[in-house]
Design a protein around this motif. Structure first.
Motif, short mmCIF file in Angstrom:
data_model
loop_
_atom_site.label_atom_id
_atom_site.label_comp_id
_atom_site.label_asym_id
_atom_site.label_seq_id
_atom_site.Cartn_x
_atom_site.Cartn_y
_atom_site.Cartn_z
N ALA A 1 18.98 12.35 -43.63
CA ALA A 1 19.91 11.29 -44.03
C ALA A 1 19.44 10.61 -45.31
CB ALA A 1 20.07 10.27 -42.91
N PHE A 2 18.16 10.32 -45.40
CA PHE A 2 17.62 9.71 -46.63
C PHE A 2 17.82 10.65 -47.83
CE2 PHE A 2 14.75 6.71 -44.19
CZ PHE A 2 15.29 5.56 -44.75
N TYR A 3 17.51 11.94 -47.63
CA TYR A 3 17.59 12.89 -48.74
C TYR A 3 19.03 13.09 -49.20
CZ TYR A 3 16.89 17.07 -51.55
OH TYR A 3 16.87 17.96 -52.59
N ARG A 4 19.94 13.26 -48.24
CA ARG A 4 21.34 13.52 -48.62
C ARG A 4 22.00 12.28 -49.19
NH1 ARG A 4 22.04 17.76 -43.57
NH2 ARG A 4 20.84 19.38 -44.65
N ARG A 5 21.59 11.11 -48.71
CA ARG A 5 22.14 9.89 -49.30
C ARG A 5 21.62 9.73 -50.73
NH1 ARG A 5 21.67 4.15 -46.27
NH2 ARG A 5 19.55 4.22 -47.11
N GLN B 1 11.67 13.01 -59.27
CA GLN B 1 11.38 13.22 -60.70
C GLN B 1 12.66 13.27 -61.52
OE1 GLN B 1 9.03 16.82 -60.77
NE2 GLN B 1 7.16 15.80 -60.13
N GLU B 2 13.69 13.94 -60.98
CA GLU B 2 14.98 14.02 -61.68
C GLU B 2 15.63 12.65 -61.75
OE1 GLU B 2 17.31 16.86 -59.57
OE2 GLU B 2 15.95 18.53 -59.93
N ALA B 3 15.57 11.90 -60.67
CA ALA B 3 16.19 10.57 -60.63
C ALA B 3 15.52 9.61 -61.61
CB ALA B 3 16.15 10.01 -59.22
N GLN B 4 14.21 9.70 -61.73
CA GLN B 4 13.47 8.81 -62.62
C GLN B 4 13.83 9.05 -64.09
OE1 GLN B 4 9.56 9.76 -61.18
NE2 GLN B 4 9.47 7.95 -59.84
N LYS B 5 14.36 10.22 -64.40
CA LYS B 5 14.77 10.53 -65.76
C LYS B 5 16.20 10.09 -66.08
CE LYS B 5 11.74 14.60 -65.98
NZ LYS B 5 11.70 16.10 -66.04
N MET B 6 16.90 9.62 -65.03
CA MET B 6 18.29 9.18 -65.25
C MET B 6 18.31 7.92 -66.11
SD MET B 6 19.76 9.64 -61.35
CE MET B 6 21.32 8.81 -61.70
N LYS B 7 19.38 7.79 -66.90
CA LYS B 7 19.52 6.61 -67.77
C LYS B 7 20.25 5.50 -67.03
CE LYS B 7 19.55 9.25 -72.06
NZ LYS B 7 20.29 9.58 -73.27
N LYS C 1 21.05 5.09 -59.81
CA LYS C 1 19.65 5.47 -59.94
C LYS C 1 18.75 4.67 -59.00
CE LYS C 1 15.87 5.59 -63.35
NZ LYS C 1 15.51 5.36 -64.77
N GLU C 2 18.94 3.36 -58.96
CA GLU C 2 18.07 2.49 -58.18
C GLU C 2 18.10 2.84 -56.69
OE1 GLU C 2 17.45 -2.29 -57.24
OE2 GLU C 2 18.87 -1.64 -58.78
N SER C 3 19.30 3.01 -56.15
CA SER C 3 19.42 3.32 -54.72
C SER C 3 18.90 4.72 -54.41
CB SER C 3 20.88 3.20 -54.27
OG SER C 3 21.32 1.86 -54.36
N CYS C 4 19.12 5.64 -55.33
CA CYS C 4 18.60 7.00 -55.17
C CYS C 4 17.08 7.00 -55.06
CB CYS C 4 19.06 7.87 -56.35
SG CYS C 4 18.40 9.56 -56.32
N ILE C 5 16.43 6.31 -55.98
CA ILE C 5 14.97 6.25 -55.99
C ILE C 5 14.44 5.54 -54.75
CG2 ILE C 5 12.99 5.21 -57.18
CD1 ILE C 5 14.42 5.85 -59.83
N LYS C 6 15.14 4.48 -54.35
CA LYS C 6 14.72 3.73 -53.16
C LYS C 6 14.74 4.61 -51.91
CE LYS C 6 15.90 -0.25 -50.32
NZ LYS C 6 16.88 -1.30 -50.04
N ASN D 1 4.66 14.85 -48.24
CA ASN D 1 4.55 16.20 -48.81
C ASN D 1 5.89 16.92 -48.93
OD1 ASN D 1 1.67 16.02 -48.95
ND2 ASN D 1 1.58 16.41 -46.75
N ASN D 2 6.98 16.16 -48.86
CA ASN D 2 8.30 16.77 -48.95
C ASN D 2 8.58 17.17 -50.41
OD1 ASN D 2 11.28 16.98 -49.17
ND2 ASN D 2 11.23 16.32 -47.04
N ILE D 3 8.50 18.44 -50.68
CA ILE D 3 8.61 18.95 -52.06
C ILE D 3 10.00 18.70 -52.64
CG2 ILE D 3 8.52 21.03 -53.49
CD1 ILE D 3 6.39 22.12 -51.53
N ALA D 4 11.03 18.91 -51.84
CA ALA D 4 12.40 18.70 -52.33
C ALA D 4 12.60 17.26 -52.76
CB ALA D 4 13.40 19.10 -51.24
N ALA D 5 12.09 16.33 -51.97
CA ALA D 5 12.22 14.91 -52.30
C ALA D 5 11.42 14.56 -53.54
CB ALA D 5 11.78 14.05 -51.12
N GLN D 6 10.23 15.14 -53.67
CA GLN D 6 9.41 14.90 -54.85
C GLN D 6 10.13 15.36 -56.12
OE1 GLN D 6 5.79 17.00 -53.96
NE2 GLN D 6 5.04 15.45 -52.52
N LYS D 7 10.75 16.52 -56.03
CA LYS D 7 11.47 17.07 -57.18
C LYS D 7 12.69 16.22 -57.53
CE LYS D 7 13.76 21.29 -58.81
NZ LYS D 7 14.19 22.67 -58.46
N LEU D 8 13.44 15.81 -56.51
CA LEU D 8 14.63 14.99 -56.76
C LEU D 8 14.23 13.63 -57.31
CD1 LEU D 8 17.70 14.88 -56.56
CD2 LEU D 8 17.46 13.96 -54.24
#
Length: 304
Positions: free
Chosen positions: A259-263, A298-304, A273-278, A289-296
């Motif tokens: 639920a956290f990941y899909r939200r 990194q992508e979210a932190q690059k959002m403007k 961006k803020e809610s995504c990162i939260k 150690n959730n690799i998918a979350a770590q990758k997402l």
């Protein structure tokens, strides 16, 4: 002369706040709930304690979503003064205490909720997390340092048990009005969910969505059906609907990783961006150690 615009009633303001909450517009929801509270308090109506308690609890949920834990705690406390032992207010206050690392207070609230309703997964998960955290901090004698745990009156337990027997346990922002499923409905819901799962494997998310919706019509208390349907909504670019299903799942299971990941995915697509990162940070606290979350993340932190 232009007509004077009719002011909204407290109920209309509450409903507008609920809509904003479901859409992830938590700041707007806070403003609307505040107006509703103000109107209801000014009305001087007798017997409005329960309505006010719900409004404070709803505004607390909005504060919690925005990360404003101190205001959430204040509103939950106000709600509990009006209607003692409201389990939603207790759960929301516990989550805020936990986020502020006030683990003893969080433990007390989670344990109080379990006295009210033993079948709430979020309370069990919270107790387990707090037990581990307090053991790490205080050692084997951690219970000696706890504040007193209030004793829940039997009348409150009986009232909750009666409500649970006639209503679903999906803790939405609106009134619980879905019947608790019987054995036949649960069996049918499971079969429909499995059909949905089969469609997902084939890549037919539209058909899967229909099956999951039918399944929830039979059993609205199954957390995984909400997260599965959220996946379909994401695939169909129905991002607000995905948010809503993830909200429902997290109300029932506050540590649900899917639920956290899909939200977070939905928030990313909606440019929040803020809610995504939260959400991703919350997920990574549970599963570092959730690799998918770590990758997402990194992508979210690059959002403007």
């Amino acid at each position: 002369m232009p007509q004077k615009r009719r002011s909204q009633s407290w109920m209309e303001l509450k409903q507008a706040g609920n809509q904003c909450f479901r859409a992830g517009q938590y700041g707007e929801a806070v403003a609307l709930y505040s107006q509703s509270i103000q109107q209801l308090e000014k009305s001087g109506q007798k017997g409005n304690e329960e309505d006010l308690a719900i409004l404070y609890s709803n505004r607390a949920a909005s504060y919690l979503k925005d990360g404003n834990c101190n205001e959430c705690i204040k509103d939950c406390t106000e709600s509990l003064k009006l209607v003692p032992f409201g389990y939603k207010a207790l759960l929301r206050r516990a989550s805020s205490y936990e986020a502020l690392e006030r683990y003893r207070h969080a433990y007390v609230d989670y344990k109080t909720v379990l006295q009210i309703d033993w079948n709430l997964p979020a309370a069990h998960d919270g107790v387990n997390r707090m037990t581990k955290a307090l053991t790490d901090i205080d050692g084997p004698s951690w219970r000696e340092k706890l504040p007193p745990i209030p004793s829940v009156p039997m009348s409150v337990k009986e009232s909750r048990a009666q409500a649970a027997s006639s209503a679903s346990q999906q803790n939405s922002m609106v009134d619980n009005n879905k019947k608790a499923p019987g054995p036949a409905a649960v069996k049918k819901a499971k079969a429909l969910k499995e059909q949905g799962n089969a469609f997902v494997k084939k890549g037919d998310h539209k058909a899967a969505l229909e099956k999951y919706t039918e399944s929830l019509g039979q059993d609205p208390t199954e957390v995984t059906t909400y997260t599965n349907r959220a996946l379909c909504y994401l695939s169909l670019k129905m991002y607000k609907e995905a948010l809503s299903d993830c909200d429902e799942a997290l109300l029932m299971d506050s540590a649900n990783i899917k639920a956290f990941y899909r939200r977070a995915q939905a928030y990313k697509e909606l440019q929040n961006k803020e809610s995504c990162i939260k959400d991703l940070n919350s997920l990574l606290k549970i599963d570092p150690n959730n690799i998918a979350a770590q990758k997402l993340l990194q992508e979210a932190q690059k959002m403007k």
